[in-house]
Scaffold this motif. Structure first.
Motif, mmCIF file in Angstrom:
data_model
loop_
_atom_site.group_PDB
_atom_site.id
_atom_site.type_symbol
_atom_site.label_atom_id
_atom_site.label_comp_id
_atom_site.label_asym_id
_atom_site.label_seq_id
_atom_site.Cartn_x
_atom_site.Cartn_y
_atom_site.Cartn_z
ATOM 1 N N UNK A 16 45.349 29.588 39.935
ATOM 2 C CA UNK A 16 44.528 30.612 39.263
ATOM 3 C C UNK A 16 44.619 31.920 40.050
ATOM 4 N N UNK A 17 44.952 33.021 39.378
ATOM 5 C CA UNK A 17 45.096 34.318 40.046
ATOM 6 C C UNK A 17 43.726 34.881 40.426
ATOM 7 N N UNK A 18 43.751 35.925 41.285
ATOM 8 C CA UNK A 18 42.484 36.539 41.701
ATOM 9 C C UNK A 18 41.682 37.091 40.515
ATOM 10 N N UNK A 19 42.316 37.819 39.599
ATOM 11 C CA UNK A 19 41.528 38.292 38.437
ATOM 12 C C UNK A 19 40.932 37.154 37.621
ATOM 13 N N UNK A 65 33.198 41.087 47.356
ATOM 14 C CA UNK A 65 32.491 40.817 46.098
ATOM 15 C C UNK A 65 32.489 39.328 45.773
ATOM 16 N N UNK A 66 33.620 38.676 46.030
ATOM 17 C CA UNK A 66 33.706 37.248 45.726
ATOM 18 C C UNK A 66 32.676 36.464 46.543
ATOM 19 N N UNK A 67 32.568 36.806 47.839
ATOM 20 C CA UNK A 67 31.566 36.141 48.663
ATOM 21 C C UNK A 67 30.151 36.427 48.162
ATOM 22 N N UNK A 68 29.906 37.675 47.750
ATOM 23 C CA UNK A 68 28.575 38.056 47.260
ATOM 24 C C UNK A 68 28.231 37.313 45.971
#
Length: 338
Positions: A1-4, A305-308
């Motif tokens: 799965x890509x980041x987006x 942002x991903x961690x948040x």
């Protein structure tokens, strides 16, 4: 799965939590009015008010988290959706304020006039009908550029069959999901009279809600054929699983057994249907202007942002479960209201 795709999956979790909570809240608000007008047993009104009082304040937290995450991961989404959805967003905000105001009058101020119940019930039904307009607009063809500015073709949206099939689906789904939940809630509270009323509503609306969801594919094939082909081929298995969950939940409702399982199966039904529609819509957030692969934020900001967002899920989901444990699974509260 890509980041987006990872980012959009996290956002999907926030959005789906909001869809389910909001559906129960909006539908319950109208059923509260309906129970009063139809002179249902008093237990039915008590069940609805007992649920709404602790839960209606927390529903919008998931919507706010979704919007913050959407703009954070895909900054250009703020320009596109902020421009074209200024009018429907404003209407939704007004309806949200009206609904909260009239609910406060009914519940906290103890103003029992039927008009307040009607207004908060109607506002609750109109809200999903306005919010769902985001989906047909995202399919493309409803936005144009004039003098360098994006303009929503409002008249074209209002005359589009795709728009009205989504509106019908949202209306029926909100009432169906809330009725299935209230059937479970009343059963758990030991109120068979109220549970029977909600179960009847769920049985009457289940098949029309499913049919209206399937009917969306017809105008979709005309508006955006490539999306229709993807959902009908690559993601048809998700739709089949969704349908199987619905059939099982509906059979349990007919037999008046396992009300809690019926509700969980209905949640699973909508989860798989939303996944099928959402993943087949990718990589576009707004066709053809907004592509997630082009709109994704820079890697450093993405990491933070991903961690948040994951941290937010880890706080909100247990918080919601704790609230449910306090008010849904507490025998004293569901039976006595304290």
């Amino acid at each position: 799965m890509s980041k987006p795709e990872m980012a959009i999956s996290i956002l999907w979790m926030f959005l789906f939590c909001y869809i389910i909570l909001a559906s129960i809240e909006f539908g319950s608000g109208f059923l509260l009015f309906w129970a009063r007008v139809r002179k249902w047993p008093h237990e039915a009104e008590e069940m609805i008010e007992r649920y709404l009082s602790p839960f209606w304040e927390v529903t919008n937290v998931f919507l706010i988290a979704f919007i913050v995450g959407l703009v954070g991961f895909f900054p250009s989404a703020a320009y596109y959706y902020g421009t074209v959805l200024l009018l429907p967003g404003s209407i939704a905000l007004i309806l949200l304020v009206l609904k909260g105001t009239f609910f406060a009058y009914c519940h906290y101020a103890k103003v029992r006039h039927w008009a307040y119940y009607l207004l908060q019930g109607l506002a609750g039904l109109l809200l999903p009908m306005v919010l769902v307009s985001l989906i047909p607009v995202s399919e493309g063809g409803f936005v144009t550029e004039v003098d360098g500015k994006l303009v929503l073709l409002f008249e074209k949206v209002m005359t589009s069959p795709l728009q009205w099939t989504f509106v019908l689906f949202a209306l029926l789904s909100v009432l169906f999901v809330s009725a299935v939940f209230l059937n479970f809630y009343a059963t758990k509270a030991g109120s068979p009279v109220a549970a029977a009323k909600f179960r009847t509503v769920a049985l009457n609306l289940g098949l029309p809600a499913l049919g209206s969801g399937a009917f969306i594919l017809l105008p979709l094939a005309n508006v955006r054929p490539e999306h229709f082909l993807r959902i009908a081929t690559d993601y048809s298995w998700l739709l089949l699983i969704s349908g199987a969950f619905f059939v099982t939940a509906y059979m349990l409702l007919q037999k008046n057994r396992r009300a809690g399982w019926s509700f969980l199966l209905v949640i699973a039904q909508y989860a798989f249907a939303v996944m099928a529609y959402g993943y087949s819509h990718l990589p576009y957030l707004l066709y053809p202007q907004l592509n997630i692969n082009d709109a994704i934020v820079n890697p450093v900001m993405y990491h933070y942002l991903m961690w948040a967002m994951v941290g937010g899920l880890c706080i909100l989901i247990p918080g919601l479960l704790f609230l449910a444990w306090l008010f849904l699974f507490s025998k004293d509260y569901v039976k006595n209201g304290y």
